[in-house]
Design a protein around this motif. Structure first.
Motif, mmCIF file in Angstrom:
data_model
loop_
_atom_site.group_PDB
_atom_site.id
_atom_site.type_symbol
_atom_site.label_atom_id
_atom_site.label_comp_id
_atom_site.label_asym_id
_atom_site.label_seq_id
_atom_site.Cartn_x
_atom_site.Cartn_y
_atom_site.Cartn_z
ATOM 1 N N ARG A 1 0.877 -1.162 0.000
ATOM 2 C CA ARG A 1 0.000 0.000 0.000
ATOM 3 C C ARG A 1 0.917 1.214 0.000
ATOM 4 O O ARG A 1 1.870 1.286 0.761
ATOM 5 C CB ARG A 1 -0.900 0.020 1.220
ATOM 6 C CG ARG A 1 -1.961 1.094 1.160
ATOM 7 C CD ARG A 1 -3.012 0.911 2.237
ATOM 8 N NE ARG A 1 -2.453 0.918 3.570
ATOM 9 C CZ ARG A 1 -2.256 2.012 4.308
ATOM 10 N NH1 ARG A 1 -2.578 3.186 3.837
ATOM 11 N NH2 ARG A 1 -1.751 1.928 5.507
ATOM 12 N N SER A 2 0.629 2.153 -0.856
ATOM 13 C CA SER A 2 1.497 3.312 -1.029
ATOM 14 C C SER A 2 0.656 4.562 -1.230
ATOM 15 O O SER A 2 -0.466 4.505 -1.724
ATOM 16 C CB SER A 2 2.397 3.082 -2.251
ATOM 17 O OG SER A 2 3.072 4.255 -2.587
ATOM 18 N N SER B 1 1.628 6.793 -3.259
ATOM 19 C CA SER B 1 1.958 7.207 -4.620
ATOM 20 C C SER B 1 1.363 6.226 -5.617
ATOM 21 O O SER B 1 1.116 5.072 -5.305
ATOM 22 C CB SER B 1 3.484 7.242 -4.774
ATOM 23 O OG SER B 1 3.848 7.488 -6.112
ATOM 24 N N TRP B 2 1.159 6.694 -6.821
ATOM 25 C CA TRP B 2 0.651 5.792 -7.857
ATOM 26 C C TRP B 2 1.741 4.878 -8.390
ATOM 27 O O TRP B 2 1.460 3.878 -9.043
ATOM 28 C CB TRP B 2 0.019 6.587 -8.996
ATOM 29 C CG TRP B 2 0.982 7.487 -9.716
ATOM 30 C CD1 TRP B 2 1.298 8.775 -9.386
ATOM 31 C CD2 TRP B 2 1.769 7.162 -10.853
ATOM 32 N NE1 TRP B 2 2.230 9.278 -10.257
ATOM 33 C CE2 TRP B 2 2.546 8.304 -11.178
ATOM 34 C CE3 TRP B 2 1.927 6.032 -11.640
ATOM 35 C CZ2 TRP B 2 3.440 8.334 -12.235
ATOM 36 C CZ3 TRP B 2 2.812 6.070 -12.698
ATOM 37 C CH2 TRP B 2 3.555 7.209 -12.997
ATOM 38 N N LYS B 3 3.020 5.199 -8.097
ATOM 39 C CA LYS B 3 4.116 4.354 -8.549
ATOM 40 C C LYS B 3 4.281 3.165 -7.608
ATOM 41 O O LYS B 3 4.198 3.313 -6.394
ATOM 42 C CB LYS B 3 5.420 5.152 -8.619
ATOM 43 C CG LYS B 3 5.377 6.223 -9.684
ATOM 44 C CD LYS B 3 6.697 6.936 -9.785
ATOM 45 C CE LYS B 3 6.664 7.966 -10.899
ATOM 46 N NZ LYS B 3 7.937 8.672 -11.006
ATOM 47 N N ALA B 4 4.553 2.017 -8.165
ATOM 48 C CA ALA B 4 4.575 0.776 -7.391
ATOM 49 C C ALA B 4 5.654 0.731 -6.315
ATOM 50 O O ALA B 4 5.427 0.204 -5.240
ATOM 51 C CB ALA B 4 4.743 -0.413 -8.329
ATOM 52 N N THR C 1 6.320 3.310 -0.036
ATOM 53 C CA THR C 1 5.541 2.192 0.502
ATOM 54 C C THR C 1 5.261 2.432 1.970
ATOM 55 O O THR C 1 6.164 2.655 2.765
ATOM 56 C CB THR C 1 6.291 0.867 0.317
ATOM 57 O OG1 THR C 1 6.485 0.646 -1.080
ATOM 58 C CG2 THR C 1 5.507 -0.297 0.901
#
Length: 64
Positions: free
Chosen positions: A4-5, A7-10, A14
Motif C-alpha cells: 500500500r502506497s 503514490s501511484w508508482k509501485a 511504501t
C-alpha cells in the motif's frame, strides 16, 4: 507481496507491506522451472556457494 502506497508508482513511498502466501500450484511451478533452468538467485552470481546456500535456506524458512 502486497503493498500500500501513497503514490501511484509501485515502488515509491511504501507505507505498508505484507508478504502473502502464493498458491501451492504457483510455488510448485516456480520451483520446477527454477530446477529445470538451473536458475540462481538473481544478483548473487559472484558470491560463494556457501553464502547462496545459507541465504536460500533463510528465505525458504521465512516463506514456510
Amino acid at each position: 507481496m502486497e503493498r500500500r502506497s501513497g503514490s501511484w508508482k509501485a515502488n515509491r513511498d511504501t507505507e505498508e507491506a505484507v508478504v502473502v502466501t502464493p498458491p501451492a500450484e504457483l510455488l510448485d511451478y516456480a520451483r520446477r522451472a527454477m530446477t529445470h533452468l538451473g536458475a540462481d538467485i538473481p544478483g548473487l552470481t559472484g558470491f560463494p556457494e556457501s553464502v547462496r546456500d545459507r541465504l536460500a535456506a533463510r528465505l525458504t524458512a521465512q516463506l514456510a
